[in-house]
Design a protein around this motif. Structure first.
Motif, PDB file in Angstrom:
ATOM      1  N   GLY A  97       0.728  -1.326   0.065  1.00  0.00           N
ATOM      2  CA  GLY A  97      -0.012   0.015  -0.254  1.00  0.00           C
ATOM      3  C   GLY A  97       0.937   1.296  -0.174  1.00  0.00           C
ATOM      4  N   ALA A  98       1.820   1.317  -0.873  1.00  0.00           N
ATOM      5  CA  ALA A  98       2.600   2.431  -1.024  1.00  0.00           C
ATOM      6  C   ALA A  98       1.873   3.362  -1.784  1.00  0.00           C
ATOM      7  CB  ALA A  98       4.057   2.107  -1.474  1.00  0.00           C
ATOM      8  N   GLU A  99       2.120   4.953  -1.745  1.00  0.00           N
ATOM      9  CA  GLU A  99       1.604   6.035  -2.368  1.00  0.00           C
ATOM     10  C   GLU A  99       2.246   5.802  -3.930  1.00  0.00           C
ATOM     11  OE1 GLU A  99       1.376  10.730  -2.787  1.00  0.00           O
ATOM     12  OE2 GLU A  99       2.063   9.921  -0.939  1.00  0.00           O
ATOM     13  N   GLU A 100       3.404   5.398  -4.055  1.00  0.00           N
ATOM     14  CA  GLU A 100       4.060   5.125  -5.342  1.00  0.00           C
ATOM     15  C   GLU A 100       3.337   4.274  -6.332  1.00  0.00           C
ATOM     16  OE1 GLU A 100       6.718   6.763  -2.755  1.00  0.00           O
ATOM     17  OE2 GLU A 100       5.597   5.047  -2.586  1.00  0.00           O
ATOM     18  N   LEU A 101       2.840   3.042  -5.743  1.00  0.00           N
ATOM     19  CA  LEU A 101       2.030   2.026  -6.478  1.00  0.00           C
ATOM     20  C   LEU A 101       0.635   2.667  -6.857  1.00  0.00           C
ATOM     21  CD1 LEU A 101       1.517  -0.441  -7.737  1.00  0.00           C
ATOM     22  CD2 LEU A 101       0.808  -1.419  -5.523  1.00  0.00           C
ATOM     23  N   VAL A 102       0.174   3.427  -6.129  1.00  0.00           N
ATOM     24  CA  VAL A 102      -1.259   3.874  -6.482  1.00  0.00           C
ATOM     25  C   VAL A 102      -1.138   4.894  -7.558  1.00  0.00           C
ATOM     26  CG1 VAL A 102      -3.306   5.270  -5.551  1.00  0.00           C
ATOM     27  CG2 VAL A 102      -2.221   3.422  -3.855  1.00  0.00           C
ATOM     28  N   ASP A 103      -0.010   5.959  -7.388  1.00  0.00           N
ATOM     29  CA  ASP A 103       0.177   6.911  -8.274  1.00  0.00           C
ATOM     30  C   ASP A 103       0.598   6.457  -9.736  1.00  0.00           C
ATOM     31  OD1 ASP A 103       0.898   9.907  -8.724  1.00  0.00           O
ATOM     32  OD2 ASP A 103       2.612   8.699  -9.661  1.00  0.00           O
ATOM     33  N   SER A 104       1.374   5.292  -9.598  1.00  0.00           N
ATOM     34  CA  SER A 104       1.620   4.570 -10.904  1.00  0.00           C
ATOM     35  C   SER A 104       0.277   4.000 -11.335  1.00  0.00           C
ATOM     36  CB  SER A 104       2.500   3.466 -10.586  1.00  0.00           C
ATOM     37  OG  SER A 104       2.739   2.764 -11.878  1.00  0.00           O
ATOM     38  N   ILE A 105      -0.539   3.275 -10.875  1.00  0.00           N
ATOM     39  CA  ILE A 105      -1.642   3.030 -11.415  1.00  0.00           C
ATOM     40  C   ILE A 105      -2.671   4.042 -12.122  1.00  0.00           C
ATOM     41  CG2 ILE A 105      -3.953   1.607 -10.953  1.00  0.00           C
ATOM     42  CD1 ILE A 105      -2.400   0.014  -8.775  1.00  0.00           C
ATOM     43  N   PHE A 106      -2.776   5.218 -11.260  1.00  0.00           N
ATOM     44  CA  PHE A 106      -3.628   6.316 -11.621  1.00  0.00           C
ATOM     45  C   PHE A 106      -2.860   6.903 -13.113  1.00  0.00           C
ATOM     46  CE2 PHE A 106      -6.055   5.965  -7.873  1.00  0.00           C
ATOM     47  CZ  PHE A 106      -7.249   6.589  -8.265  1.00  0.00           C
ATOM     48  N   GLN A 107      -1.606   6.821 -13.048  1.00  0.00           N
ATOM     49  CA  GLN A 107      -1.182   7.590 -14.157  1.00  0.00           C
ATOM     50  C   GLN A 107      -1.401   6.746 -15.334  1.00  0.00           C
ATOM     51  OE1 GLN A 107       0.438  10.275 -14.809  1.00  0.00           O
ATOM     52  NE2 GLN A 107      -0.353  10.751 -12.615  1.00  0.00           N
ATOM     53  N   GLN A 108      -1.352   5.352 -15.379  1.00  0.00           N
ATOM     54  CA  GLN A 108      -1.620   4.464 -16.321  1.00  0.00           C
ATOM     55  C   GLN A 108      -2.966   4.563 -16.765  1.00  0.00           C
ATOM     56  OE1 GLN A 108      -0.680   0.523 -14.767  1.00  0.00           O
ATOM     57  NE2 GLN A 108       1.346   1.119 -14.237  1.00  0.00           N
ATOM     58  N   ILE A 109      -3.979   4.661 -15.914  1.00  0.00           N
ATOM     59  CA  ILE A 109      -5.293   5.049 -16.043  1.00  0.00           C
ATOM     60  C   ILE A 109      -5.732   6.227 -16.756  1.00  0.00           C
ATOM     61  CG2 ILE A 109      -7.726   5.443 -15.045  1.00  0.00           C
ATOM     62  CD1 ILE A 109      -6.806   3.397 -13.021  1.00  0.00           C
ATOM     63  N   TYR A 110      -5.059   7.294 -16.538  1.00  0.00           N
ATOM     64  CA  TYR A 110      -4.911   8.408 -17.111  1.00  0.00           C
ATOM     65  C   TYR A 110      -4.591   8.703 -18.645  1.00  0.00           C
ATOM     66  CZ  TYR A 110      -5.731  10.719 -12.836  1.00  0.00           C
ATOM     67  OH  TYR A 110      -6.682  10.925 -11.371  1.00  0.00           O
ATOM     68  N   GLN A 111      -3.397   7.958 -18.846  1.00  0.00           N
ATOM     69  CA  GLN A 111      -2.617   7.751 -20.120  1.00  0.00           C
ATOM     70  C   GLN A 111      -3.664   6.908 -21.118  1.00  0.00           C
ATOM     71  OE1 GLN A 111       1.318   6.389 -19.365  1.00  0.00           O
ATOM     72  NE2 GLN A 111       1.773   8.072 -18.223  1.00  0.00           N
ATOM     73  N   ALA A 112      -4.268   5.977 -20.685  1.00  0.00           N
ATOM     74  CA  ALA A 112      -5.087   5.038 -21.639  1.00  0.00           C
ATOM     75  C   ALA A 112      -6.302   5.749 -21.713  1.00  0.00           C
ATOM     76  CB  ALA A 112      -5.294   3.643 -20.596  1.00  0.00           C
ATOM     77  N   CYS A 113      -6.798   6.322 -20.895  1.00  0.00           N
ATOM     78  CA  CYS A 113      -8.043   7.256 -21.141  1.00  0.00           C
ATOM     79  C   CYS A 113      -7.813   8.303 -22.094  1.00  0.00           C
ATOM     80  CB  CYS A 113      -8.554   8.059 -19.872  1.00  0.00           C
ATOM     81  SG  CYS A 113      -9.442   6.681 -18.913  1.00  0.00           S
ATOM     82  N   GLU A 114      -6.846   8.932 -21.960  1.00  0.00           N
ATOM     83  CA  GLU A 114      -6.418  10.098 -22.722  1.00  0.00           C
ATOM     84  C   GLU A 114      -6.134   9.570 -24.393  1.00  0.00           C
ATOM     85  OE1 GLU A 114      -3.191  13.665 -23.561  1.00  0.00           O
ATOM     86  OE2 GLU A 114      -2.883  12.358 -21.863  1.00  0.00           O
ATOM     87  N   LYS A 115      -5.486   8.387 -24.463  1.00  0.00           N
ATOM     88  CA  LYS A 115      -5.108   7.808 -25.764  1.00  0.00           C
ATOM     89  C   LYS A 115      -6.623   7.439 -26.614  1.00  0.00           C
ATOM     90  CE  LYS A 115      -2.912   4.207 -28.040  1.00  0.00           C
ATOM     91  NZ  LYS A 115      -1.837   2.986 -27.704  1.00  0.00           N
ATOM     92  N   LEU A 116      -7.684   7.026 -25.782  1.00  0.00           N
ATOM     93  CA  LEU A 116      -8.612   6.563 -26.316  1.00  0.00           C
ATOM     94  C   LEU A 116      -9.919   7.559 -26.238  1.00  0.00           C
ATOM     95  CD1 LEU A 116      -8.695   2.802 -24.979  1.00  0.00           C
ATOM     96  CD2 LEU A 116      -8.288   3.547 -27.275  1.00  0.00           C
ATOM     97  N   GLY A 117      -9.618   8.669 -25.620  1.00  0.00           N
ATOM     98  CA  GLY A 117     -10.909   9.666 -25.650  1.00  0.00           C
ATOM     99  C   GLY A 117     -11.752   9.338 -24.509  1.00  0.00           C
ATOM    100  N   ILE A 118     -11.301   8.533 -23.377  1.00  0.00           N
ATOM    101  CA  ILE A 118     -12.388   8.234 -22.448  1.00  0.00           C
ATOM    102  C   ILE A 118     -12.051   9.421 -21.071  1.00  0.00           C
ATOM    103  CG2 ILE A 118     -12.688   6.345 -20.860  1.00  0.00           C
ATOM    104  CD1 ILE A 118     -11.719   4.591 -23.099  1.00  0.00           C
ATOM    105  N   SER A 119     -13.274   9.427 -20.414  1.00  0.00           N
ATOM    106  CA  SER A 119     -13.271  10.017 -19.191  1.00  0.00           C
ATOM    107  C   SER A 119     -13.271   9.291 -18.156  1.00  0.00           C
ATOM    108  CB  SER A 119     -14.104  11.107 -19.149  1.00  0.00           C
ATOM    109  OG  SER A 119     -14.325  12.208 -20.098  1.00  0.00           O
ATOM    110  N   LEU A 120     -12.433   9.455 -17.100  1.00  0.00           N
ATOM    111  CA  LEU A 120     -12.483   8.751 -15.687  1.00  0.00           C
ATOM    112  C   LEU A 120     -13.532   9.499 -15.046  1.00  0.00           C
ATOM    113  CD1 LEU A 120     -11.797   6.668 -13.531  1.00  0.00           C
ATOM    114  CD2 LEU A 120      -9.874   8.258 -12.695  1.00  0.00           C
ATOM    115  N   ILE A 121     -14.651   9.028 -14.514  1.00  0.00           N
ATOM    116  CA  ILE A 121     -15.824   9.738 -13.865  1.00  0.00           C
ATOM    117  C   ILE A 121     -15.816   9.328 -12.233  1.00  0.00           C
ATOM    118  CG2 ILE A 121     -16.824  10.230 -16.106  1.00  0.00           C
ATOM    119  CD1 ILE A 121     -18.896   8.024 -15.301  1.00  0.00           C
ATOM    120  N   GLY A 122     -15.262   8.185 -11.900  1.00  0.00           N
ATOM    121  CA  GLY A 122     -15.353   7.922 -10.508  1.00  0.00           C
ATOM    122  C   GLY A 122     -15.047   6.414 -10.119  1.00  0.00           C
TER     123      GLY A 122
END
Length: 354
Positions: A97-122
């Motif tokens: 449960g380190a902040e670095e792991l959570v940050d990495s997962i969120f960055q991956q989500i943001y990058q994939a969403c940006e690539k596909l034109g998707i919005s993370l809504i919750g």
């Protein structure tokens, strides 16, 4: 009396069918509900249909956030809809449960969403007791004109069956990542292993582009995203959903050379290895060439691998290189489970491919 444990992977089709048949749909706005073989649910919203799907990522990967967005987007794209809105539940093991792991997962989500034109809504994020690894459960939504909705059950007798890219893209990447230390003993070069690891991105596990190309080019009758259980199970799911007999040409199925080598090393049948990144499309023979040409313009190869024969008892057969006709097996457990001993690749997925 000790009860027998169910095998790792998706719930047995027979058990799942009984569970789903216990309860009838009560809401008249449901256009496509929970059904074996369907990639997503569809809800009547007037002139449009709201498409909803959910899929878990339950195995270890350094790119789990990317996986979750793309795998869920794939299910939406098979209906002809544009994936637009994404929610996710992120469960992190106490020990990691380190902040670095959570940050990495969120960055991956943001990058994939940006690539596909998707919005993370919750969604929801928590540090969870009793987990051995992170687990993500995503839900994707999109919209499509109701009259244009594509479903797996739409395959028609006489249709040709097209397959995008080749197989098994996701499984090849997983093998290279999880068993990299074992591969030199099989005489497999580091260069091949690195190429295989990168299969996640090239040729890639997203099928959104080719689904979009097929949908916009011709009247496709069905699209399906073969995942766990590989191409074999994807074909069976297509057959079951549409209530049709399917025949494929074994020699026509494109298997990547890297995939063939890695599967041979561990005695895996490539037809039964998790195959995200490939898309099955059925359409009239007269539309096949146009779909293939349009996909090629997007950088994706489409191969005609078989045809829908007739309505009847669902079945999938293969014409072998020797000219004989053999049944295509249904894989109760994905072949890749043999390598991951207890690391599950899937769960019951009511809104997605079940």
């Amino acid at each position: 009396m000790k009860r027998e444990a169910l095998p790792t992977g998706k719930l047995d089709i027979g058990i799942l069918r009984k569970l789903l048949e216990r309860q009838a749909l009560r809401d008249h706005t449901i256009l496509v509900g929970p059904k074996i073989g369907e990639d997503a649910a569809a809800i009547d919203m007037g002139d449009k249909a709201l498409i909803v799907s959910t899929d878990p990522i339950t195995f270890a990967t350094d790119e789990i956030g990317y996986y979750s967005v793309v795998i869920n987007a794939n299910d939406i794209a098979t209906t002809g809809a544009e994936p637009r809105w994404y929610t996710v539940t992120i469960l992190i093991p106490e020990e990691r449960g380190a902040e670095e792991l959570v940050d990495s997962i969120f960055q991956q989500i943001y990058q994939a969403c940006e690539k596909l034109g998707i919005s993370l809504i919750g969604g929801h994020t928590e540090i969870t007791h009793g987990l051995a690894r992170p687990i993500l459960v995503g839900q994707m939504m999109g919209v499509v004109q109701k009259e244009s909705l594509v479903s797996t059950s739409g395959a028609k007798p006489g249709d040709v069956i097209l397959l995008s890219k080749g197989i098994p893209i996701e499984g090849t990447s997983v093998i290279a990542q999880e068993r990299a230390g074992d591969l030199p003993s099989f005489g497999i070069s580091r260069a091949l292993v690195e190429r295989a690891r990168y299969f996640l991105f090239d040729p890639g596990i997203s099928i959104v582009e080719e689904a979009r190309a097929a949908f916009r080019t011709a009247k496709v009758h069905a699209m399906h995203d073969p995942t766990e259980g590989g191409l074999a199970n994807g074909l069976h799911e297509l057959s079951i959903a549409a209530g049709v007999e399917i025949e494929v040409n074994g020699d026509a199925i494109p298997i990547y050379e890297e995939s063939r080598i890695l599967c041979e090393a561990f005695n895996l049948d490539p037809l039964g290895v998790i195959a995200s990144g490939a898309l099955l499309v059925t359409a009239s023979p007269s539309d096949s060439e146009n779909i293939s040409n349009k996909a090629f313009e997007c950088g994706v190869r489409m191969t005609e691998i078989g045809w829908v024969k007739s309505r009847g008892s669902p079945s999938v057969t293969m014409i072998t290189s020797k000219g004989s006709e053999e049944p295509v097996p249904y894989f109760e457990t994905d072949e890749i489970i043999k390598l991951l001993s207890g690391w599950g690749l899937g769960t019951i997925d009511i809104s997605g491919t079940i």
